[in-house]
Design an enzyme around this catalytic site. Structure first.
Site, PDB file in Angstrom:
ATOM      1  N   ASP A 244       0.894  -1.329   0.055  1.00 30.75           N
ATOM      2  CA  ASP A 244       0.074   0.105  -0.054  1.00 30.75           C
ATOM      3  C   ASP A 244       0.794   1.329   0.071  1.00 30.75           C
ATOM      4  O   ASP A 244       0.569   2.342  -0.058  1.00 30.75           O
ATOM      5  CB  ASP A 244      -0.957  -0.001   1.032  1.00 30.75           C
ATOM      6  CG  ASP A 244      -0.327  -0.136   2.616  1.00 30.75           C
ATOM      7  OD1 ASP A 244       0.805  -0.329   2.520  1.00 30.75           O
ATOM      8  OD2 ASP A 244      -1.112   0.117   3.601  1.00 30.75           O
ATOM      9  N   SER A 245       2.366   0.927  -0.004  1.00 31.26           N
ATOM     10  CA  SER A 245       3.069   2.211  -0.401  1.00 31.26           C
ATOM     11  C   SER A 245       2.986   2.787  -1.533  1.00 31.26           C
ATOM     12  O   SER A 245       3.558   3.753  -1.958  1.00 31.26           O
ATOM     13  CB  SER A 245       4.580   1.840  -0.131  1.00 31.26           C
ATOM     14  OG  SER A 245       4.715   0.455  -0.682  1.00 31.26           O
TER      15      SER A 245
ATOM     16  N   ASP B  78      -0.912  -6.103  -0.304  1.00 33.22           N
ATOM     17  CA  ASP B  78      -1.597  -5.447   1.078  1.00 33.22           C
ATOM     18  C   ASP B  78      -3.068  -5.059   1.154  1.00 33.22           C
ATOM     19  O   ASP B  78      -3.608  -4.680   0.123  1.00 33.22           O
ATOM     20  CB  ASP B  78      -0.667  -4.135   1.161  1.00 33.22           C
ATOM     21  CG  ASP B  78       0.353  -3.893   2.001  1.00 33.22           C
ATOM     22  OD1 ASP B  78       0.482  -4.935   3.095  1.00 33.22           O
ATOM     23  OD2 ASP B  78       1.159  -3.266   1.894  1.00 33.22           O
TER      24      ASP B  78
ATOM     25  N   GLU C 164      -1.826  -5.200   8.605  1.00 40.24           N
ATOM     26  CA  GLU C 164      -0.988  -4.797   9.653  1.00 40.24           C
ATOM     27  C   GLU C 164      -1.958  -4.991  11.034  1.00 40.24           C
ATOM     28  O   GLU C 164      -2.984  -4.927  10.996  1.00 40.24           O
ATOM     29  CB  GLU C 164      -0.728  -3.384   9.541  1.00 40.24           C
ATOM     30  CG  GLU C 164       0.057  -2.781   8.346  1.00 40.24           C
ATOM     31  CD  GLU C 164       0.364  -1.424   8.098  1.00 40.24           C
ATOM     32  OE1 GLU C 164      -0.141  -0.448   8.927  1.00 40.24           O
ATOM     33  OE2 GLU C 164       0.525  -0.854   6.936  1.00 40.24           O
TER      34      GLU C 164
ATOM     35  N   GLU D 277       8.924  -4.254  10.465  1.00 41.50           N
ATOM     36  CA  GLU D 277       9.364  -2.962  10.014  1.00 41.50           C
ATOM     37  C   GLU D 277       9.945  -2.103  11.353  1.00 41.50           C
ATOM     38  O   GLU D 277       9.513  -1.621  12.347  1.00 41.50           O
ATOM     39  CB  GLU D 277       8.159  -2.109   9.612  1.00 41.50           C
ATOM     40  CG  GLU D 277       8.569  -0.720   8.695  1.00 41.50           C
ATOM     41  CD  GLU D 277       7.621  -0.319   7.658  1.00 41.50           C
ATOM     42  OE1 GLU D 277       6.844  -0.907   7.273  1.00 41.50           O
ATOM     43  OE2 GLU D 277       7.968   0.969   7.206  1.00 41.50           O
TER      44      GLU D 277
HETATM   45  O1  KIV Z   1       3.488  -1.289   1.648  1.00 39.76           O
HETATM   46  C1  KIV Z   1       4.656  -1.594   1.893  1.00 39.76           C
HETATM   47  O2  KIV Z   1       5.570  -1.117   0.818  1.00 39.76           O
HETATM   48  C2  KIV Z   1       5.138  -2.244   2.735  1.00 39.76           C
HETATM   49  C3  KIV Z   1       6.497  -2.806   3.096  1.00 39.76           C
HETATM   50  C4  KIV Z   1       7.251  -1.389   3.830  1.00 39.76           C
HETATM   51  C5  KIV Z   1       6.650  -3.870   3.890  1.00 39.76           C
HETATM   52  O3  KIV Z   1       4.384  -2.644   3.776  1.00 39.76           O
END
Ligand code: KIV
Length: 271
Positions: A51-52, A90, A122, A189
């Site tokens: 979700d980044s 995610d 998460e 993380e």
């Molecule tokens: O969304 C993301 O990129 C992540 C990584 C930082 C593990 O959850």
């Protein structure tokens, strides 16, 4: 490759065997077809449609705005590119926190509409009921503890987590709960390396770190950071393998100059 010359897919079982054999797991984020194809061809074990994407693809300040529809779109693009690696998606903020039924519906949408191999979410004990329900439906779930960006407004900072004994104990307890609830793997993380080591030793499932030190079972980085496309993000845990921001800038400037100078296209570049 298998005997028939077919590419042997990485599965959740493969990752488990890798942990048992002491082989480190490589993971990167990916959000589009072209980059995912390169990473898969290069031999990456796991691609995370993170979700980044909210930050690096859409330009938001946090991961909160990205929607389930957006995540499915990115996941579909990545899945089309991958022949070998395991692709995990995610679950975005708001798609699973309500209750376990909502979580299951969101996970099923991701699996059905994208063809992904599993989901990540998460949180600790508070998401265990959802994890049981999702894994109960046959969907592999990866957990995520430590710095959990979807809770940024609760924590207020992106600083290293669980430095104090009490928070470290809670994290270890949550990690065990996630394993017990059925997670096949866990992302940690931005926590101290000693705590990363402790969690990886105590859990049977593979633990993949991003800023969690060298003793965990594998490593993940956001592709834009690893390739140096992002410029202003330099946490201690980040190793940049390229400096693409500068390289792309140089190439773009050259392209602009060639057009202005009437050098591009030349005789051999036209019909
Ligand atoms: O969304 C993301 O990129 C992540 C990584 C930082 C593990 O959850």
């Amino acid at each position: 490759m298998s005997k028939q010359g077919e590419i042997k897919r990485i599965t959740t079982n493969t990752l488990q065997s890798m942990k048992q054999n002491g082989e480190k797991i490589s993971m990167l984020t990916a959000y589009d077809f072209s980059m995912a194809r390169i990473f898969d061809d290069a031999g990456i074990d796991v691609l995370l449609v993170g979700d980044s994407a909210s930050n690096v693809m859409a330009g938001h300040e946090t991961t909160l705005p990205i929607t389930l529809d957006h995540m499915i779109y990115h996941a579909q693009s990545v899945i089309r590119a991958c022949q070998r690696c395991l692709v995990i998606v995610d679950m975005p903020f708001g798609s699973y926190q309500g209750n376990s039924k909502e979580a299951l519906i969101s996970a099923i949408r991701i699996m059905k509409e994208s063809g992904a191999h599993g989901v990540k979410l998460e949180g600790g004990e508070e998401v265990c009921e959802s994890i049981k329900r999702i894994t109960g439906a046959g969907v592999p779930v990866m957990g995520h503890l430590g710095l959990t960006p979807q809770s940024i407004y609760k924590f207020g900072t992106y600083a290293v987590r669980a430095k104090e004994e009490e928070e470290a104990e809670i994290l270890l307890h949550n990690a065990k709960s996630l394993q017990h609830a059925g997670c096949f793997s866990l992302v940690l993380e931005k926590i101290p390396a000693t705590l990363g080591a402790e969690v990886a030793t105590q859990l049977k499932i593979p633990v993949i770190g991003i800023g969690a030190g060298m003793y965990v079972d594998g490593q993940v980085l956001v592709m834009h950071d690893m390739l140096g496309i992002t410029k202003d993000f330099s946490p201690r845990f980040l190793r940049r393998y390229l400096n693409l921001y500068d390289e792309i800038t140089i190439a773009t400037k050259k392209y602009i100059k060639d057009i202005k100078d009437k050098d591009f296209p030349n005789e051999s570049e036209q019909y």
